[in-house]
Scaffold this active site. Structure first.
Site, PDB file in Angstrom:
ATOM      1  N   THR A  47     -74.653  37.624 -58.639  1.00  0.00           N
ATOM      2  CA  THR A  47     -75.294  36.311 -58.433  1.00  0.00           C
ATOM      3  C   THR A  47     -75.840  35.603 -59.683  1.00  0.00           C
ATOM      4  OG1 THR A  47     -75.911  37.077 -56.243  1.00  0.00           O
ATOM      5  CG2 THR A  47     -77.023  35.139 -56.979  1.00  0.00           C
ATOM      6  N   SER A  69     -78.936  36.513 -46.166  1.00  0.00           N
ATOM      7  CA  SER A  69     -79.050  36.503 -47.625  1.00  0.00           C
ATOM      8  C   SER A  69     -80.507  36.696 -48.040  1.00  0.00           C
ATOM      9  CB  SER A  69     -78.542  35.159 -48.146  1.00  0.00           C
ATOM     10  OG  SER A  69     -78.830  35.018 -49.513  1.00  0.00           O
ATOM     11  N   SER A  70     -80.697  37.005 -49.324  1.00  0.00           N
ATOM     12  CA  SER A  70     -82.045  37.028 -49.903  1.00  0.00           C
ATOM     13  C   SER A  70     -82.230  35.889 -50.894  1.00  0.00           C
ATOM     14  CB  SER A  70     -82.277  38.329 -50.669  1.00  0.00           C
ATOM     15  OG  SER A  70     -82.035  39.412 -49.837  1.00  0.00           O
TER      16      SER A  70
END
Ligand code: GLU
Length: 596
Positions: free
Chosen positions: A407, A478-479
């Site tokens: 990410t 998601s985080s």
């Protein structure tokens, strides 16, 4: 080096003439940093606009777009395409993203999260009834979700773009065709990866015959990606979602040699980016706006912060430039409670109803006050249970913890005060380890995500369903926590920030917000501070960054503590009281900020 010292990140003279009719890109001469690891950064000031991203070439592309009169959305598109090329391990058109946008009056949340193909079931990651070994599931066709990043950017651009879509691909096309110098981080990521060499296209493209990765500073061109970008630039995102690019993705996923996936052309053709209502939460003098489910980011960050605000602290929260043991204890206990709720309740809202029918009940002050009363002098260890924020339609089981990685984060504020906070991902470093050349037959290409391993591997526990189980068309939890902060009273933008880091994104973001609001630190100092995280069991603290006495004090309170690398990739831009901007980029990665 004093903060605010450097105005520009790059040792180059940038020539970006301001043509009223559009934008002319000039590739900068940037040599990669010699080392990855922890590299002190000065923080950067800017008068009116700034862009922060994880790689200097990507930041520079955004800077040139802003300089040419493009707005925050335009710049985000240019930055993303360059990131795809120069930081392929983290994000790109084969993955998904969440983008928070402020247009001077309204905040929107663009959802480009990957979706599960129609052909999946809750048993996707089970073999003979047992969950697959995590990395085997990741490096396979099973983990690939329908990419969402390009559709999302196309939608955001159609609604807010200033410069022509086509022009925003020029930096990435130029660098892909002329080549760019491989960075230390890309090199070391390639070197340490165990799975990418298995992919025939990737092993030819990134490695030599001995399996050694392309060296730091060597020039890498990516003709396949340049060609895909050219088509998308000319025809829009349909050039990716229909026709030969989509066909190539499907073919590679369905023909994966070990574990093929079911991803079909119809899944890709039908992908839709969504416009979601952001969650905006008052937090003393600030209002913090973040992404709603399917991200657990904002809800979990604000649960932690809401509980912390209930705690009193009798000593200074900072001890020799690092968070004190008492503050850390309260922070970690709040995280244990927040992660218990996250594991039970949060999943794709199109499949799972919020407790009490409203996600914001999880942030209700009365609820968080009750939850924070559970924080005592000693650690609750791994015994945190979820609370009852509201009535449930289904009795959910808690999802067991799973690893999350990969990410990139982009923060932008433009001249007109529009802002972007975008976190973008292919999940793990190099995603599913499947490189697609988009059917071009040229060297290189883009990596496909492994986002579906963000779903629970087990669909149920003791007969109760897990909210975040795999279902056709669903978006994995998601985080990612792209965040825009506003001043409650004036309504003015205060900050744009976010980070990669899997579930630890939540701790990184929460801690940075506290440092900015309560500890008087600027955007750079706030993200430099050492990290400590827990998902409910063990506590991990950033290696060699805390005094031994702090770790000892945590152990005395009952925490099991160990040191490890915690490689956040925070990016933050803050507006100062005089109206100017100050940006910070994480010393743990290669990011920089640029602005004027
Ligand atoms: N896939 C993760 C998520 O969406 C992000 C991975 C990472 O940041 O490392 O939460």
């Amino acid at each position: 080096m004093s903060p605010k010292a450097a105005k520009f990140a790059l040792p180059v003279l940038l020539v970006a003439p301001l043509y009223s009719w559009g934008f002319s890109y000039e590739a900068p001469a940037i040599s990669p940093e010699s080392e990855s690891g922890y590299e002190e950064k000065p923080g950067w000031e800017a008068e009116t606009f700034a862009v922060a991203a994880a790689n200097p070439l990507a930041t520079d592309a955004g800077y040139q777009v802003l300089k040419a009169g493009g707005n925050a959305i335009d710049a985000a598109i240019a930055v993303q395409m360059v990131l795809n090329l120069v930081e392929p391990q983290s994000s790109g058109i084969g993955g998904g993203a969440f983008l928070m946008h402020y247009d001077g009056s309204e905040v929107r949340a663009y959802d480009g999260r990957e979706t599960a193909p129609q052909g999946v079931s809750g048993e996707l990651f089970l073999e003979d009834g047992e969950p697959l070994e995590f990395n085997e599931a990741v490096a396979s066709g099973l983990s690939v979700g329908v990419p969402g990043t390009l559709r999302m950017l196309g939608k955001a651009h159609a609604e807010h773009g200033e410069l022509a879509w086509k022009e925003l691909f020029t930096p990435a096309i130029t660098l892909a065709e002329e080549g760019f110098a491989v960075s230390n981080r890309l090199h070391t990521s390639l070197e340490s990866d165990e799975y990418l060499r298995r992919d025939p296209l990737a092993s030819q493209f990134y490695y030599n015959d001995e399996g050694e990765p392309i060296a730091v500073g060597e020039t890498l061109k990516n003709p396949a990606l340049a060609e895909v970008f050219r088509r998308v630039a000319a025809q829009g995102s349909a050039a990716f979602y229909e026709g030969s690019v989509a066909e190539d993705i499907v073919e590679r996923v369905q023909n994966h040699p070990e574990r093929p996936g079911s991803l079909a052309l119809e899944d890709i053709n039908g992908y839709e980016a969504l416009d979601r209502e952001p969650l905006c939460t008052p937090w003393q003098q600030w209002e913090v706006c973040g992404f709603p489910p399917p991200s657990s980011g904002h809800l979990t960050v604000m649960q932690i912060l809401g509980m912390l605000d209930q705690q009193s602290l009798l000593e200074a929260p900072l001890d020799n430039g690092a968070p004190s043991s008492t503050w850390l204890h309260q922070f970690l206990e709040a995280a244990r409670l927040a992660f218990a709720d996250r594991g039970r309740y949060i999943a794709d809202p199109d499949f799972v109803e919020a407790p009490g029918g409203d996600w914001s009940l999880m942030l209700a002050p009365e609820y968080l006050e009750k939850r924070s009363e559970l924080i005592g002098e000693m650690s609750m260890g791994d015994s945190a249970e979820p609370g009852n924020p509201g009535e449930l339609a289904v009795s959910w089981a808690s999802q067991p913890n799973q690893p999350e990685y990969g990410t990139s984060h982009i923060s932008i504020v433009d001249e007109d005060g529009n802002a972007v906070s975008m976190t973008t991902t292919i999940e793990q470093a190099f995603g599913s380890r499947i490189l697609s050349d988009g059917g071009t037959g040229l060297a290189g290409g883009f990596l496909l995500n492994n986002e579906l391993t963000d779903f629970s591997f087990v669909p149920e526990v003791d007969g109760d369903p897990v909210a975040n189980r795999v279902e056709p068309g669903k978006r994995p939890r998601s985080s990612m926590s792209p965040t825009l902060v506003f001043d409650q009273e004036s309504g003015e933008l205060v900050a744009s920030l976010g980070s990669p880091g899997g579930a630890a994104i939540i701790h990184y973001t929460a801690r940075t917000l506290v440092a900015m609001r309560d500890w008087g630190l600027n955007a750079q100092e706030a993200l430099n501070l050492p990290h400590a995280i827990t998902l409910g069991g063990e506590v991990y603290v950033e290696e060699d960054r805390f005094p031994e006495a702090t770790l000892e004090a945590l152990r005395e309170r009952g925490h099991t503590v160990s040191e490890r690398e915690l490689t956040s990739g925070l990016q933050a831009i803050m507006r100062l009281d005089d109206g100017t901007l100050f940006g910070g980029a994480d010393p743990r990665r290669e990011g920089v900020v640029m602005g004027d």
